[in-house]
Design a protein around this motif. Structure first.
Motif, mmCIF file in Angstrom:
data_model
loop_
_atom_site.group_PDB
_atom_site.id
_atom_site.type_symbol
_atom_site.label_atom_id
_atom_site.label_comp_id
_atom_site.label_asym_id
_atom_site.label_seq_id
_atom_site.Cartn_x
_atom_site.Cartn_y
_atom_site.Cartn_z
ATOM 1 N N ALA A 1 0.972 -1.043 -0.011
ATOM 2 C CA ALA A 1 0.063 0.057 0.113
ATOM 3 C C ALA A 1 0.995 1.241 -0.136
ATOM 4 O O ALA A 1 1.962 1.254 0.294
ATOM 5 N N ASN A 2 0.271 2.512 -0.355
ATOM 6 C CA ASN A 2 0.978 3.701 -0.065
ATOM 7 C C ASN A 2 0.579 4.461 0.973
ATOM 8 O O ASN A 2 -0.614 4.611 1.223
ATOM 9 N N VAL A 3 1.454 4.948 1.763
ATOM 10 C CA VAL A 3 0.959 5.887 2.960
ATOM 11 C C VAL A 3 2.016 6.899 2.934
ATOM 12 O O VAL A 3 2.993 7.153 2.081
ATOM 13 N N THR A 4 1.460 8.138 3.592
ATOM 14 C CA THR A 4 2.213 9.340 3.636
ATOM 15 C C THR A 4 2.560 9.829 4.961
ATOM 16 O O THR A 4 1.805 9.033 5.842
ATOM 17 N N GLY A 5 3.571 10.613 5.350
ATOM 18 C CA GLY A 5 3.668 10.859 6.593
ATOM 19 C C GLY A 5 2.538 11.629 7.266
ATOM 20 O O GLY A 5 2.356 11.590 8.265
ATOM 21 N N GLN A 6 1.850 12.339 6.329
ATOM 22 C CA GLN A 6 0.582 12.929 6.804
ATOM 23 C C GLN A 6 -0.611 11.925 7.407
ATOM 24 O O GLN A 6 -1.290 12.269 8.293
#
Length: 570
Positions: A398-403
């Motif tokens: 999956a893709n995640v961001t720091g936000q």
């Protein structure tokens, strides 16, 4: 190959190339396998689904067509490949032969005319077949298109046979190829099929949409000087003595409606239902109420069809239609909203639910999975495991961001991520600091090893359901008023649990329970039973719950009106 024997030549069997597309691996993975009957063609696997497999199949067919064209096209001395397979490609009802094998009905075998090169593609986009066959069998085979015709003379037979060694006869495989057809459209006219300059793609351009459009890689016909015999128009093979004009023909759910099905009212109903489903697919806007009615009619008709025919698979199809009725009605209710009391009273406000009942069941399953498989017992790790599991539930990545991470865990995000990485529950493409610095335009790709496709699959929902549950969880965890209260991970877990385990009117727990078991709530939120009451009061202050009561070993309360769309619809 052709063997010279005085002035005569022995005829050879017509060549057949069969290309199939079959599911591969677990159904939830969506992978398909492409196989060709030619021995030198290795199987291919496509994880991208049926669309990628069909495009590869069309390219594979074009490759064979180009080689056949380079080898001289169809061979005039070849026997009809359809006849070699007992004409099962167009004969609807074979009967037992004198030695036990299936033989065509008397009078159904009508081989004749010149040898033609044909391409067949089934309507489901799962089977393609190139064959050398006689013109009559080609005309009698629905969904079959003539691409080229062998020259009328036989003087070039030996040259063609020698060139045909580039596509050896060991690729032939006519065993078990018995398709069921529904399209009785006309075949190309004789002049079009004999055109020396026409491309193969223009001749095959009218194949079914499931097969795609054949490219012009096959080249042009090389028999410009020869004038092939005319090819008869396509016709459907009918049992002797039966007129199709008297009894309409139809198809429903990839099944041919038998022309002699009794009672006649059932046959008419099945034909009309098939037409109604096809008409529904052409609608510009969906009508889920109409679709539910069609599925209900289909369930009744298929049950009766199963009873009169004794076919158990029809009972299974009827059960699928019954399940489709319930699912379609739930989709309609979810799209248009439900009254607060889950009734049809016009005085009650309508609530647009974010999840259907079935999707809410999957959400509760993911909650249980996160509680059982979190590598650490603290609330922060469990919340991160739940949110990341929803992101990676389908493919393990999956893709995640720091936000995203700071939105779920505030200042604890980097520490929790490091602990999950040390426990090998999570794998990152870079350092934790780089993942925390990732932005929406360049997210970090994380991997959850336990959810990779080669591991046992804990969930059986599709990508649409996964996205809906993930969106639901994001709305709960990121609720504006909960964020204003600076609630911690334990309070957010309690918000998730209460939303997932609430009835349509917002009350917690099932009606017979009168609330949620306090011990279960405490275990999920990694709290003591006494601490649950404190965090429940925080949710009351955040306008999440109207009131709470933890007496007698249970958590009782009700979601406020503003969060009713997030109810788990127990």
């Amino acid at each position: 190959m052709v063997v010279e024997a005085g002035t005569q030549q022995e005829r050879v069997a017509g060549r057949v190339w069969t290309v199939r597309l079959d599911p591969h691996g677990r159904p939830s993975a969506g992978s398909v396998r492409l196989s060709c009957s030619r021995a030198v063609c290795a199987d291919q696997r496509f994880p991208g689904g049926a669309g990628a497999g069909r495009r590869a199949a069309v390219e594979h067919i074009n490759l064979h067509l180009a080689r056949i064209h380079a080898g001289g096209g169809p061979r005039g001395e070849a026997w009809c490949a359809c006849r070699a397979a007992d004409c099962v490609w167009h004969t609807p009802a074979p009967v037992a032969g004198p030695r036990g094998g299936a033989r065509p009905l008397p009078g159904a075998v009508r081989c004749g005319g010149p040898v033609v090169l044909t391409v067949y593609a089934d309507r489901a986009g799962r089977l393609w077949r190139i064959a050398e066959m006689c013109a009559r069998c080609a005309a009698a085979t629905p969904d079959c298109r003539v691409l080229d015709t062998a020259p009328a003379g036989s003087g070039q037979a030996a040259a063609k046979s020698a060139a045909a060694e580039r596509e050896p006869a060991d690729g032939m495989n006519t065993d078990g190829v018995a398709a069921v057809f529904s399209d009785h459209g006309p075949s190309p006219a004789a002049g079009a099929s004999a055109s020396a300059a026409g491309t193969l793609s223009s001749a095959a351009g009218t194949l079914s949409s499931a097969a795609g459009t054949l490219s012009s890689a096959a080249g042009t016909s090389s028999s410009a000087a020869a004038t092939p015999a005319s090819v008869p128009r396509a016709r459907a093979a009918s049992p002797a003595g039966t007129s199709r004009a008297k009894k309409p023909w139809g198809k429903i759910a990839q099944r041919i409606v038998p022309y002699d099905l009794e009672p006649d009212v059932l046959r008419v109903e099945l034909i009309e239902l098939g037409d109604a489903f096809r008409a529904y697919q052409q609608r510009a806007e969906p009508d889920l109420v109409l679709l539910a009615e069609l599925h209900e009619r289909k369930a009744r008709a298929f049950r009766l069809w199963a009873d009169v025919s004794g076919d158990s698979s029809l009972h299974h199809e009827a059960q699928r239609a019954e399940a489709a009725v319930q699912t379609t009605l739930e989709m309609h209710a979810n799209r248009g909203g439900r009254p607060v009391g889950d009734t049809a009273d016009g005085d009650r406000p309508v609530v647009e639910r974010l999840l259907t009942r079935h999707q809410a069941e999957h959400a509760r399953a993911v909650l249980d999975h996160a509680a059982a498989h979190a590598p650490h017992p603290d609330a922060e790790a469990r919340l991160a495991v739940f949110m990341l599991t929803l992101r990676a539930a389908r493919a393990g990545t999956a893709n995640v961001t720091g936000q995203d991470l700071t939105g779920w865990l505030q200042d604890d995000a980097e520490r929790v991520l490091q602990r999950l990485l040390a426990a090998d529950w999570l794998r990152l493409p870079s350092t934790v600091a780089e993942v925390m610095a990732s932005r929406p335009e360049d997210p970090a790709a994380i991997t959850v090893p336990a959810l990779l496709p080669e591991q046992p699959r804990p969930f059986d929902f599709g990508k649409t359901t996964r996205a809906r549950i993930s969106g639901w969880a994001q709305k709960v965890v990121g609720d504006r008023k909960i964020r204003k209260r600076k609630a911690g991970a334990a309070t957010r877990l309690l918000a998730l649990y209460t939303a997932a385990h609430s009835r349509p009117d917002g009350h917690l727990g099932r009606l017979e329970d009168g609330g949620l078991h306090l011990d279960r709530v405490a275990a999920f939120c990694t709290l003591t039973p006494e601490e649950v009451a404190e965090h429940a009061e925080l949710l009351v202050a955040a306008d999440w719950l109207t009131e709470t009561d933890t007496a007698r070993g249970g958590l009782r309360g009700q979601l406020t009106e503003r969060v009713l769309p997030l109810s788990g619809l127990l």
